[in-house]
Design a protein around this motif. Structure first.
Motif, PDB file in Angstrom:
ATOM      1  N   GLY A  32       0.982  -1.329   0.160  1.00 32.58           N
ATOM      2  CA  GLY A  32      -0.114  -0.018  -0.006  1.00 32.58           C
ATOM      3  C   GLY A  32       0.855   1.212   0.150  1.00 32.58           C
ATOM      4  O   GLY A  32       0.594   2.391  -0.756  1.00 32.58           O
ATOM      5  N   VAL A  33       1.873   1.013   0.781  1.00 33.48           N
ATOM      6  CA  VAL A  33       2.773   2.270   0.794  1.00 33.48           C
ATOM      7  C   VAL A  33       3.468   2.519  -0.261  1.00 33.48           C
ATOM      8  O   VAL A  33       3.708   3.606  -1.127  1.00 33.48           O
ATOM      9  CB  VAL A  33       3.730   2.084   1.942  1.00 33.48           C
ATOM     10  N   ILE A  34       4.006   1.353  -1.078  1.00 28.99           N
ATOM     11  CA  ILE A  34       4.755   1.490  -2.163  1.00 28.99           C
ATOM     12  C   ILE A  34       4.028   1.946  -3.444  1.00 28.99           C
ATOM     13  O   ILE A  34       4.612   2.772  -4.159  1.00 28.99           O
ATOM     14  CB  ILE A  34       5.490   0.003  -2.434  1.00 28.99           C
ATOM     15  N   PHE A  35       2.871   1.305  -3.608  1.00 33.10           N
ATOM     16  CA  PHE A  35       1.886   1.843  -4.615  1.00 33.10           C
ATOM     17  C   PHE A  35       1.049   3.120  -4.299  1.00 33.10           C
ATOM     18  O   PHE A  35       0.220   3.464  -5.122  1.00 33.10           O
ATOM     19  CB  PHE A  35       1.268   0.690  -5.033  1.00 33.10           C
ATOM     20  N   ASP A  36       1.175   3.595  -3.171  1.00 32.61           N
ATOM     21  CA  ASP A  36       0.375   4.800  -2.775  1.00 32.61           C
ATOM     22  C   ASP A  36      -1.116   4.441  -2.815  1.00 32.61           C
ATOM     23  O   ASP A  36      -1.924   5.296  -3.577  1.00 32.61           O
ATOM     24  CB  ASP A  36       0.765   6.074  -3.527  1.00 32.61           C
ATOM     25  N   VAL A  37      -1.635   3.467  -2.309  1.00 30.07           N
ATOM     26  CA  VAL A  37      -3.011   3.145  -2.449  1.00 30.07           C
ATOM     27  C   VAL A  37      -3.450   2.605  -1.012  1.00 30.07           C
ATOM     28  O   VAL A  37      -2.400   2.202  -0.090  1.00 30.07           O
ATOM     29  CB  VAL A  37      -3.455   2.089  -3.372  1.00 30.07           C
ATOM     30  N   GLU A  38      -4.496   2.466  -0.503  1.00 26.89           N
ATOM     31  CA  GLU A  38      -5.026   2.272   0.579  1.00 26.89           C
ATOM     32  C   GLU A  38      -4.821   0.557   0.882  1.00 26.89           C
ATOM     33  O   GLU A  38      -5.049  -0.212   0.038  1.00 26.89           O
ATOM     34  CB  GLU A  38      -6.783   2.335   0.809  1.00 26.89           C
ATOM     35  N   SER A  39      -4.259   0.116   1.959  1.00 24.41           N
ATOM     36  CA  SER A  39      -3.860  -1.312   2.227  1.00 24.41           C
ATOM     37  C   SER A  39      -5.026  -2.225   2.204  1.00 24.41           C
ATOM     38  O   SER A  39      -4.995  -3.257   2.055  1.00 24.41           O
ATOM     39  CB  SER A  39      -3.117  -1.469   3.493  1.00 24.41           C
ATOM     40  N   LYS A  40      -6.107  -1.659   2.404  1.00 21.46           N
ATOM     41  CA  LYS A  40      -7.334  -2.521   2.360  1.00 21.46           C
ATOM     42  C   LYS A  40      -7.878  -2.798   0.934  1.00 21.46           C
ATOM     43  O   LYS A  40      -8.826  -3.490   0.874  1.00 21.46           O
ATOM     44  CB  LYS A  40      -8.383  -2.061   3.453  1.00 21.46           C
ATOM     45  N   ASP A  41      -7.622  -1.952   0.049  1.00 14.21           N
ATOM     46  CA  ASP A  41      -8.030  -1.972  -1.226  1.00 14.21           C
ATOM     47  C   ASP A  41      -7.682  -2.889  -1.916  1.00 14.21           C
ATOM     48  O   ASP A  41      -6.422  -2.831  -2.989  1.00 14.21           O
ATOM     49  CB  ASP A  41      -7.755  -0.842  -2.013  1.00 14.21           C
ATOM     50  N   THR A  42      -7.925  -4.327  -1.967  1.00 17.57           N
ATOM     51  CA  THR A  42      -7.355  -5.394  -2.487  1.00 17.57           C
ATOM     52  C   THR A  42      -7.298  -5.354  -3.796  1.00 17.57           C
ATOM     53  O   THR A  42      -6.295  -5.827  -4.620  1.00 17.57           O
ATOM     54  CB  THR A  42      -8.107  -6.789  -1.900  1.00 17.57           C
ATOM     55  N   GLU A  43      -8.418  -4.987  -4.607  1.00 13.13           N
ATOM     56  CA  GLU A  43      -8.341  -4.885  -6.026  1.00 13.13           C
ATOM     57  C   GLU A  43      -7.309  -4.112  -6.531  1.00 13.13           C
ATOM     58  O   GLU A  43      -6.598  -4.354  -7.630  1.00 13.13           O
ATOM     59  CB  GLU A  43      -9.887  -4.111  -6.096  1.00 13.13           C
ATOM     60  N   SER A  44      -6.991  -2.687  -6.243  1.00 14.95           N
ATOM     61  CA  SER A  44      -5.948  -2.022  -6.707  1.00 14.95           C
ATOM     62  C   SER A  44      -4.628  -2.646  -6.205  1.00 14.95           C
ATOM     63  O   SER A  44      -3.728  -2.354  -7.253  1.00 14.95           O
ATOM     64  CB  SER A  44      -6.241  -0.608  -5.900  1.00 14.95           C
ATOM     65  N   LEU A  45      -4.529  -3.286  -5.092  1.00 15.91           N
ATOM     66  CA  LEU A  45      -3.004  -3.788  -4.839  1.00 15.91           C
ATOM     67  C   LEU A  45      -2.852  -5.028  -5.856  1.00 15.91           C
ATOM     68  O   LEU A  45      -1.730  -5.216  -6.136  1.00 15.91           O
ATOM     69  CB  LEU A  45      -3.142  -4.397  -3.283  1.00 15.91           C
ATOM     70  N   LEU A  46      -3.923  -5.783  -6.184  1.00 15.27           N
ATOM     71  CA  LEU A  46      -3.621  -7.028  -7.062  1.00 15.27           C
ATOM     72  C   LEU A  46      -3.364  -6.281  -8.317  1.00 15.27           C
ATOM     73  O   LEU A  46      -2.473  -6.929  -9.061  1.00 15.27           O
ATOM     74  CB  LEU A  46      -4.796  -7.643  -6.949  1.00 15.27           C
TER      75      LEU A  46
END
Length: 136
Positions: A32-46
């Motif tokens: 989440g930190v690396i990609f600058d997205v919310e850590s609970k946003d699984t869809e964005s993380l994937l």
């Protein structure tokens, strides 16, 4: 800060940021930190993780296409990178993944970046220049 335009340089910068994340975090928090997205946003993380995998494959393909280098040496960093990307569990501890981002792995990517940027004659762009272009 400079933004690299070759795939190995971009991959290096992302993985360097990953290496700086505390080992006590969960993988999703570090990403989440690396990609600058919310850590609970699984869809964005994937989705961003898939982009990272594609960037890794693009870099590896570019290195394989060169015929004036030792492929064994230049491709060595991808052993650990692929280990991370193929076993990543968002809810696991970040420590085992961070441990694979050791100095030889990141240093090897710097060599790849140097080689690719010399071939393409691409230079780095200062982040301030990118920000200035956004306002044009």
């Amino acid at each position: 800060m400079e933004v690299k335009t070759d795939p190995a340089g971009r991959l290096h910068d992302l993985l360097e940021s990953a290496r700086k994340q505390p080992e006590s975090k969960k993988a999703r928090e570090a990403l989440g930190v690396i990609f600058d997205v919310e850590s609970k946003d699984t869809e964005s993380l994937l989705r961003l993780l898939a982009d990272l995998i594609m960037l890794s494959q693009q870099t590896k393909s570019r290195i394989k296409s060169l015929d004036d280098i030792s492929h064994d040496i230049y491709l060595k960093p991808f052993d650990n990178i692929e280990r991370i990307l193929s076993t990543l569990n968002l809810d696991a501890s970040w420590k085992p993944y961070r441990d694979l981002l050791n100095e030889p792995t990141l240093y090897g990517l710097k060599f790849c970046s140097d080689k690719l940027s010399r071939i393409d004659r691409i230079e780095t762009i200062k982040k301030s220049e990118i920000e200035a272009m956004k306002w044009l």
